[in-house]
Design an enzyme around this catalytic site. Sequence first.
Site, PDB file in Angstrom:
ATOM      1  N   HIS A  26       0.819  -1.191   0.000  1.00 44.34           N
ATOM      2  CA  HIS A  26       0.000   0.000   0.000  1.00 44.34           C
ATOM      3  C   HIS A  26       0.865   1.258   0.000  1.00 44.34           C
ATOM      4  O   HIS A  26       0.373   2.359  -0.216  1.00 44.34           O
ATOM      5  CB  HIS A  26      -0.860  -0.057   1.278  1.00 44.34           C
ATOM      6  CG  HIS A  26      -1.996   0.909   1.314  1.00 44.34           C
ATOM      7  ND1 HIS A  26      -2.135   1.938   0.437  1.00 44.34           N
ATOM      8  CD2 HIS A  26      -3.051   0.988   2.134  1.00 44.34           C
ATOM      9  CE1 HIS A  26      -3.227   2.614   0.719  1.00 44.34           C
ATOM     10  NE2 HIS A  26      -3.801   2.056   1.743  1.00 44.34           N
ATOM     11  N   CYS A  27       2.167   1.115   0.251  1.00 45.49           N
ATOM     12  CA  CYS A  27       2.985   2.306   0.525  1.00 45.49           C
ATOM     13  C   CYS A  27       4.014   2.625  -0.555  1.00 45.49           C
ATOM     14  O   CYS A  27       3.908   3.639  -1.233  1.00 45.49           O
ATOM     15  CB  CYS A  27       3.704   2.126   1.857  1.00 45.49           C
ATOM     16  SG  CYS A  27       2.584   1.977   3.246  1.00 45.49           S
ATOM     17  N   ILE A  28       5.018   1.755  -0.685  1.00 47.09           N
ATOM     18  CA  ILE A  28       6.196   2.133  -1.479  1.00 47.09           C
ATOM     19  C   ILE A  28       5.853   2.401  -2.949  1.00 47.09           C
ATOM     20  O   ILE A  28       6.375   3.350  -3.530  1.00 47.09           O
ATOM     21  CB  ILE A  28       7.315   1.060  -1.359  1.00 47.09           C
ATOM     22  CG1 ILE A  28       7.578   0.704   0.103  1.00 47.09           C
ATOM     23  CG2 ILE A  28       8.603   1.521  -2.018  1.00 47.09           C
ATOM     24  CD1 ILE A  28       8.132   1.809   0.949  1.00 47.09           C
ATOM     25  N   ASP A  44       3.036   5.942  -2.406  1.00 48.19           N
ATOM     26  CA  ASP A  44       3.261   7.203  -1.688  1.00 48.19           C
ATOM     27  C   ASP A  44       4.145   8.195  -2.448  1.00 48.19           C
ATOM     28  O   ASP A  44       3.833   9.391  -2.474  1.00 48.19           O
ATOM     29  CB  ASP A  44       3.885   6.925  -0.307  1.00 48.19           C
ATOM     30  CG  ASP A  44       2.995   6.026   0.532  1.00 48.19           C
ATOM     31  OD1 ASP A  44       1.820   5.839   0.153  1.00 48.19           O
ATOM     32  OD2 ASP A  44       3.479   5.507   1.546  1.00 48.19           O
TER      33      ASP A  44
END
Length: 467
Positions: A283-285, A288
């Site tokens: 969900h992040c790298i 974002d």
Amino acid sequence: MSQPVSSGHGDQYSAVLRDRLAARTARVGVVGLGYVGLPLAVEFARAGFETTGIDLDQRKIDAVNHGTSYIPDVPTSEVAKFVAAGTLNATADFGVVAELDTINICVPTPLRKTKDPDMSYIVSAVEQIAKRLHPGMLGVLESTTYPGTTEELEQPMLEANGLRAGVDFFLAFSPERVDPGNPTFNTHNVPKVVGGVGALSTELASMLYLTAIETIVPVSSPQAAEMVKLLENTFRMVNIGLVNEIALMCDRLGLDVWEVVKAAATKPFGFMPFYPGPGLGGHCIPIDPFYLSWKAKQTGFDPRFIELAGQINGSMPQFVVEKITDALNRHQKSINGSTVLVLGVAYKREIDDMRESPALDVMALLHQKGATVRYADPYVPAIAARAWHGGFDMQTEALTADALADADCVAILTEHRAVDYDMVLKSSRLIVDTRNAIAGKHPHVFKIGAPAPVMVLARNPGQKAMA
Ligand SMILES: NC(=O)c1ccc[n+]([C@@H]2O[C@H](COP(=O)([O-])OP(=O)(O)OC[C@H]3O[C@@H](n4cnc5c(N)ncnc54)[C@H](O)[C@@H]3O)[C@@H](O)[C@H]2O)c1
């Protein structure tokens, strides 16, 4: 945005909240009970607060209220203990916000197909909170987002009814840094960066977190705190992009990137190892940094590192499929008609999270090329048709010697520790290892970023070995 100066009201409201936090009589809330929100709610309950989780997903609400965890890092026994003690409950009804002293927002922040931020979850949650915002309340946004979200988007929505942030209510941003599956670092012992709208907001948000988290790192503004998180994740994304590019170079140069990174990592200063793989997931790298790049572009700035790393990381699934094609070719098989068993599909080891997993891209590409795609993952029992471009539901294989031997190629995409790699090595006919899960060199194991194994062509056993 200017930092409001504390007024009489601010001092009065902050004193009340300070007392309630110190006495643990404050009622705290967490919006979004996912990978971030549930562990946080449990930590607040552990600190002794009556904690209410708000989510739109009735299954999560029911699970929490029945004392069950659905997040691997949160033991069911913990949820059960706090629910039984009356310090943890969940609801879909935002009406409870009227009774809360604090609220932390942990809702998703995905990207739209155009790689623009999708703020709809934050906007929806803040709309609900704004209707029930009352003087003296503290709100903290934790969702990863672009610098400026708290003050440019959230604050005006909350101030629409006349209350002022930093004076009549308190508002801060504090990025979540949880690393799912990490046995050492968790919500409790990862330092928490906090930036508030005004000094009182920073102080009160820090005080709330200090009840549950070991170390607080205050910064000067919500925007600085938002940027901290994006620096951290952009740092990872760019370095993974760099090592993936080094792996592509090693592949061409006939060098073993795994050997090179391992040796470089012995340098006691100025180097931090990152490892290549089949692409970015989670969900992040992968997401974002594009929040930062979107925001930077609004100012006319062209963020080149992010775009380049995104391209390199995004090309890795295709590279893995080329590797599988090449490995099958060396075994005199075409990808069309071969059976490929994908071993590990979660985006990283020891977790069940499939969001943005590069395995989905690899499987779709293999399927498009006519391979029969199967998978085995002890953490992921099934993949729904809508989750990948293959268009059909899949169930995990039991990882047996027979299942491995049945496949023309086993492609290791995620290196879960629970897998018996000795069995994988012994039972598989051909392996493409994208994670260096199989130690050493073997004639039937191909690795990304490493020379192909020395092998003898099956058609002509008398022929010379080829590299
Ligand atoms: N998962 C991670 O490892 C991680 C780490 C650091 C930061 N983050 C960030 O934290 C945020 C949350 O991530 P997550 O992984 O916990 O997401 P998640 O999808 O696991 O959980 C989000 C929860 O929010 C709920 N939700 C959505 N809209 C809602 C609304 N309007 N009102 C109430 N509930 C709502 C969903 O039902 C879901 O249960 C994201 O911004 C993410 O980038 C995640």
